[in-house]
Motif scaffolding. Structure first.
Motif, PDB file in Angstrom:
ATOM      1  N   SER A 114       0.928  -1.126  -0.113  1.00 58.07           N
ATOM      2  CA  SER A 114       0.022  -0.115  -0.064  1.00 58.07           C
ATOM      3  C   SER A 114       0.764   1.273   0.141  1.00 58.07           C
ATOM      4  O   SER A 114       0.238   2.375   0.072  1.00 58.07           O
ATOM      5  CB  SER A 114      -0.943  -0.128   1.284  1.00 58.07           C
ATOM      6  OG  SER A 114      -0.171  -0.154   2.273  1.00 58.07           O
TER       7      SER A 114
ATOM      8  N   GLN B  74      -6.777   5.107   8.128  1.00 62.50           N
ATOM      9  CA  GLN B  74      -7.823   4.155   8.052  1.00 62.50           C
ATOM     10  C   GLN B  74      -8.961   4.747   8.154  1.00 62.50           C
ATOM     11  O   GLN B  74     -10.105   4.252   7.412  1.00 62.50           O
ATOM     12  CB  GLN B  74      -7.563   3.021   9.127  1.00 62.50           C
ATOM     13  CG  GLN B  74      -6.418   2.257   9.068  1.00 62.50           C
ATOM     14  CD  GLN B  74      -6.464   1.601   7.635  1.00 62.50           C
ATOM     15  OE1 GLN B  74      -7.504   1.058   7.264  1.00 62.50           O
ATOM     16  NE2 GLN B  74      -5.146   1.376   7.015  1.00 62.50           N
ATOM     17  N   GLN B  77      -9.847   6.099   4.857  1.00 56.70           N
ATOM     18  CA  GLN B  77     -10.127   4.923   3.965  1.00 56.70           C
ATOM     19  C   GLN B  77     -11.595   4.220   4.105  1.00 56.70           C
ATOM     20  O   GLN B  77     -12.137   3.985   3.078  1.00 56.70           O
ATOM     21  CB  GLN B  77      -9.201   3.515   4.161  1.00 56.70           C
ATOM     22  CG  GLN B  77      -7.738   4.011   3.854  1.00 56.70           C
ATOM     23  CD  GLN B  77      -7.378   3.757   2.436  1.00 56.70           C
ATOM     24  OE1 GLN B  77      -8.037   2.920   1.790  1.00 56.70           O
ATOM     25  NE2 GLN B  77      -6.450   4.323   1.639  1.00 56.70           N
ATOM     26  N   SER B  80     -14.265   7.542   3.166  1.00 53.94           N
ATOM     27  CA  SER B  80     -14.324   8.075   1.956  1.00 53.94           C
ATOM     28  C   SER B  80     -14.729   6.940   0.611  1.00 53.94           C
ATOM     29  O   SER B  80     -15.381   6.979  -0.160  1.00 53.94           O
ATOM     30  CB  SER B  80     -13.042   8.582   1.556  1.00 53.94           C
ATOM     31  OG  SER B  80     -12.118   7.886   1.377  1.00 53.94           O
ATOM     32  N   LYS B  81     -14.122   5.541   1.142  1.00 53.52           N
ATOM     33  CA  LYS B  81     -14.362   4.734   0.004  1.00 53.52           C
ATOM     34  C   LYS B  81     -15.527   4.042   0.020  1.00 53.52           C
ATOM     35  O   LYS B  81     -15.946   3.247  -0.861  1.00 53.52           O
ATOM     36  CB  LYS B  81     -13.178   3.593   0.130  1.00 53.52           C
ATOM     37  CG  LYS B  81     -11.878   4.324  -0.169  1.00 53.52           C
ATOM     38  CD  LYS B  81     -10.586   3.230  -0.707  1.00 53.52           C
ATOM     39  CE  LYS B  81      -9.683   4.045  -1.214  1.00 53.52           C
ATOM     40  NZ  LYS B  81      -8.500   2.956  -1.423  1.00 53.52           N
ATOM     41  N   SER B  82     -16.009   4.024   1.218  1.00 60.96           N
ATOM     42  CA  SER B  82     -17.572   3.633   1.290  1.00 60.96           C
ATOM     43  C   SER B  82     -18.701   4.547   1.062  1.00 60.96           C
ATOM     44  O   SER B  82     -19.896   4.132   1.149  1.00 60.96           O
ATOM     45  CB  SER B  82     -18.016   2.982   2.881  1.00 60.96           C
ATOM     46  OG  SER B  82     -16.989   2.362   3.100  1.00 60.96           O
ATOM     47  N   CYS B 135     -21.118  -2.499   5.197  1.00 55.73           N
ATOM     48  CA  CYS B 135     -19.832  -2.260   5.772  1.00 55.73           C
ATOM     49  C   CYS B 135     -19.189  -3.640   6.045  1.00 55.73           C
ATOM     50  O   CYS B 135     -18.024  -3.767   5.929  1.00 55.73           O
ATOM     51  CB  CYS B 135     -19.907  -1.188   7.000  1.00 55.73           C
ATOM     52  SG  CYS B 135     -20.302   0.237   6.346  1.00 55.73           S
ATOM     53  N   LYS B 138     -17.946  -4.886   2.941  1.00 56.98           N
ATOM     54  CA  LYS B 138     -16.849  -3.885   2.250  1.00 56.98           C
ATOM     55  C   LYS B 138     -15.559  -3.715   3.305  1.00 56.98           C
ATOM     56  O   LYS B 138     -14.711  -4.284   2.719  1.00 56.98           O
ATOM     57  CB  LYS B 138     -17.678  -2.516   1.786  1.00 56.98           C
ATOM     58  CG  LYS B 138     -16.449  -1.658   1.019  1.00 56.98           C
ATOM     59  CD  LYS B 138     -17.221  -0.576   0.186  1.00 56.98           C
ATOM     60  CE  LYS B 138     -16.335   0.197  -0.857  1.00 56.98           C
ATOM     61  NZ  LYS B 138     -14.827   0.008  -0.229  1.00 56.98           N
ATOM     62  N   GLY B 142     -12.376  -6.355   3.274  1.00 56.20           N
ATOM     63  CA  GLY B 142     -11.126  -5.548   2.861  1.00 56.20           C
ATOM     64  C   GLY B 142     -10.088  -5.565   3.847  1.00 56.20           C
ATOM     65  O   GLY B 142      -8.933  -5.889   3.793  1.00 56.20           O
ATOM     66  N   GLU B 146      -6.774  -7.609   3.134  1.00 52.14           N
ATOM     67  CA  GLU B 146      -5.386  -6.951   3.198  1.00 52.14           C
ATOM     68  C   GLU B 146      -4.490  -7.423   4.171  1.00 52.14           C
ATOM     69  O   GLU B 146      -3.334  -7.579   3.888  1.00 52.14           O
ATOM     70  CB  GLU B 146      -5.736  -5.273   3.680  1.00 52.14           C
ATOM     71  CG  GLU B 146      -4.597  -4.411   3.586  1.00 52.14           C
ATOM     72  CD  GLU B 146      -4.908  -3.179   4.217  1.00 52.14           C
ATOM     73  OE1 GLU B 146      -5.686  -3.139   4.944  1.00 52.14           O
ATOM     74  OE2 GLU B 146      -3.962  -2.242   4.011  1.00 52.14           O
TER      75      GLU B 146
END
Lengths: 261, 288
Positions: A114, B74, B77, B80-82, B135, B138, B142, B146
């Motif tokens: 990342s 985080q 992340q 904003s990404k959701s 959530c 997602k 995630g 990760e």
């Protein structure tokens, strides 16, 4: 138990001065996984300034050995002393201090996916070399990237790099904090012969430039030839034999010959 | 003796069969017992593992040094990404609820209660649960993927040898970011739901924005709002905990990354529903 008897090599280490105190002293190390012994009774010393290559077939316990040195794995028995401190007795703070002196190059490179190359190199620098200014951090990052010949990869993501480039960046990330000991876990695995030679050269450059003592885990004979001051061969979790590259090449032992043919 | 002779003659022939049947039954019985013992001991080991993980998480959370930079990253992340997904889901949730409820309310002559009904159902139940389930899919998957891939590619070990505590850097930050951000996403989804509801009300009717909103918010009491918000913190904690646990404890092979992501979604979704059930029971007990 091995049926092949290791031959005795008279003067296994003529190059380096044996009167040096060992920087790493491993005594009777034992490690098992699910009752399956991986390291049976391993005793190895790494001396100041030397490149020690540990050879052995896959599954002979080479990687486990160096992971025990930095306590990524806890041994079942035996002791490991690094700079005179017993690794098993260290608390969290002591272990953290010790790890700052040791660079570990992982088999897969282990670059943080990342983060950009710059961030990958800054990450250990900010944590280990606290108190550096932004300018100093930036200069140090560029310096080590130039040393591995990849200064132009500064803002790339690891996914944009080839296998060889990833290994070089990973090596740069390891040396950026000026470690005193380097542990290389199969540094040339998965690379073409030309890139492997380049990595071997870099290992020698690191030793000369940063005055490190190194353990290089490999089964790549060309890498061993290029980098080793001394070689130890492991078999079935035990030290099978040790010597210089010349001793190994002259050996008539069937196992050693199978590596050096 | 003579009359027993046939029986004595039969015994050597029958005995091996009896022995075989007994042996077979005993083997099956012992296999089944071992299998059940295995399942039970695996379950106990899993419980012990999770307990140790939570213990370590709590210890690292209060150990002094906090990774603020990674925590804010985080939060960004997760938030904003959701946001796009939550906006669409929230708006559709309100729209569909309105379109489905309107005819019934019209029949009873209670169409003026539509904004209040939609707002209460969105804020109390639908907003929190549906947002948390999204959530879980997602954010939970995630995190599982990760951290799982970081484990497989030795990145977590690399962090450890760089004198960085991966539990503090990776797990604590993600867990707290999920715990904080999911309630905010739920509030945002509620708002989008009411907007969607207003749009739905205007498909077949004509109601001004300010009238719809004033009617919607006048129906919501503090008691509707507080338990719903409180339970979303638990939803966030559950999603963060499951995602990080599954990822951090992924196996060594590449297939374990997929397994970690998949099991994170399944377990987090299930636990969101269970947590909701417990929260509803507690709220009901406290209110009555």
């Amino acid at each position: 138990m091995s049926t092949i008897q290791a031959e005795k090599i008279a003067d296994p280490w003529p190059i380096i001065n044996r009167s040096n105190e060992p920087v790493i002293e491993i005594m009777n190390l034992k490690k098992s996984f699910d009752m399956e012994p991986v390291l049976v009774d391993v005793s190895i010393n790494l001396y100041n300034g030397e490149n020690l290559v540990i050879l052995g077939k896959s599954g002979s316990g080479k990687s486990v050995l160096i992971k025990c040195i930095v306590r990524l794995l806890n041994p079942d028995g035996g002791t490991i002393h690094v700079f005179g401190e017993e690794v098993g007795q260290l608390g969290n703070a002591g272990l953290s201090e010790l790890r700052k002196k040791i660079g570990f190059l992982f088999q897969s490179g282990a670059l943080y996916d990342s983060m950009t190359v710059r961030q990958n190199l800054e990450f250990p620098l900010r944590r280990i070399k606290k108190g550096l200014t932004e300018k100093e951090i930036s200069e140090k990052v560029i310096e080590v990237l130039e040393n591995v010949g990849l200064a132009d990869a500064l803002n790339k993501m690891p996914s944009q790099l080839s296998g060889g480039m990833r290994k070089r960046i990973s090596l740069a990330r390891t040396v950026v904090v000026d470690p005193m000991i380097m542990l290389y876990d199969e540094p040339t695995t998965g690379l073409d012969p030309v890139t492997s030679d380049e990595i071997s050269e870099l290992i020698n450059d690191v030793q000369q430039k940063y005055k490190t003592s190194s353990i290089i885990i490999t089964h790549d004979i060309e890498c061993a030839r290029a980098t080793a001051d001394r070689i130890i061969m492991l078999k079935d979790g035990e030290v099978y034999t040790e010597g210089t590259i010349e001793d190994f090449e002259k050996s008539t032992d069937p196992l050693i010959k199978s590596f050096f043919k | 003796m003579g009359k027993f002779t046939p029986i004595i003659q039969v015994i050597p022939r029958v005995l091996p069969k009896v022995r075989d049947v007994t042996k077979h039954s005993m083997t099956r019985l012992s296999e089944k017992t071992l299998e059940q013992t295995g399942i039970f001991s695996r379950f106990l080991m899993d419980v012990a593992d999770v307990s140790l993980f939570i213990g370590r998480l709590v210890r690292e959370m209060f150990s002094g040094h906090f990774e603020w930079r990674e925590f804010f990253q985080q939060c960004f992340q997760i938030g904003s990404k959701s946001l796009a997904l939550i906006s669409i889901t929230g708006a559709i949730m309100g729209l569909v609820l309105t379109i489905q409820s309107r005819p019934v309310l019209v029949d009873f002559g209670a169409v003026s209660m539509l904004p209040g009904m939609v707002a209460v159902s969105l804020i109390r139940e639908m907003g929190p649960v549906i947002t948390a389930l999204i959530c879980a899919g997602k954010v939970g998957s995630g995190m599982g993927a990760e951290l799982g891939s970081m484990k497989v590619t030795e990145q977590i070990e690399a962090m450890e040898v760089s004198s960085t505590n991966p539990m503090r850097f990776l797990v604590v930050t993600r867990f707290l970011a999920a715990t904080l951000m999911i309630p905010l996403l739920v509030l945002y989804a509620d708002l989008m739901g009411i907007l969607g509801s207003w749009a739905g009300a205007n498909i077949k009717g004509d109601v001004t924005f300010s009238l719809f909103f004033s009617q919607a918010f006048s129906s919501i009491a503090f008691i509707d709002f507080l338990p719903a918000v409180v339970k979303t913190f638990f939803f966030g904690a559950v999603i963060g905990l499951v995602g990080t646990y599954k990822g951090y404890n992924a196996g060594r092979g590449t297939e374990s990354v997929g397994k970690a992501a998949n099991s994170a979604v399944v377990l987090a979704s299930l636990l969101v529903i269970v947590t909701d059930m417990i929260a509803v029971q507690i709220t009901d007990m406290l209110m009555s």
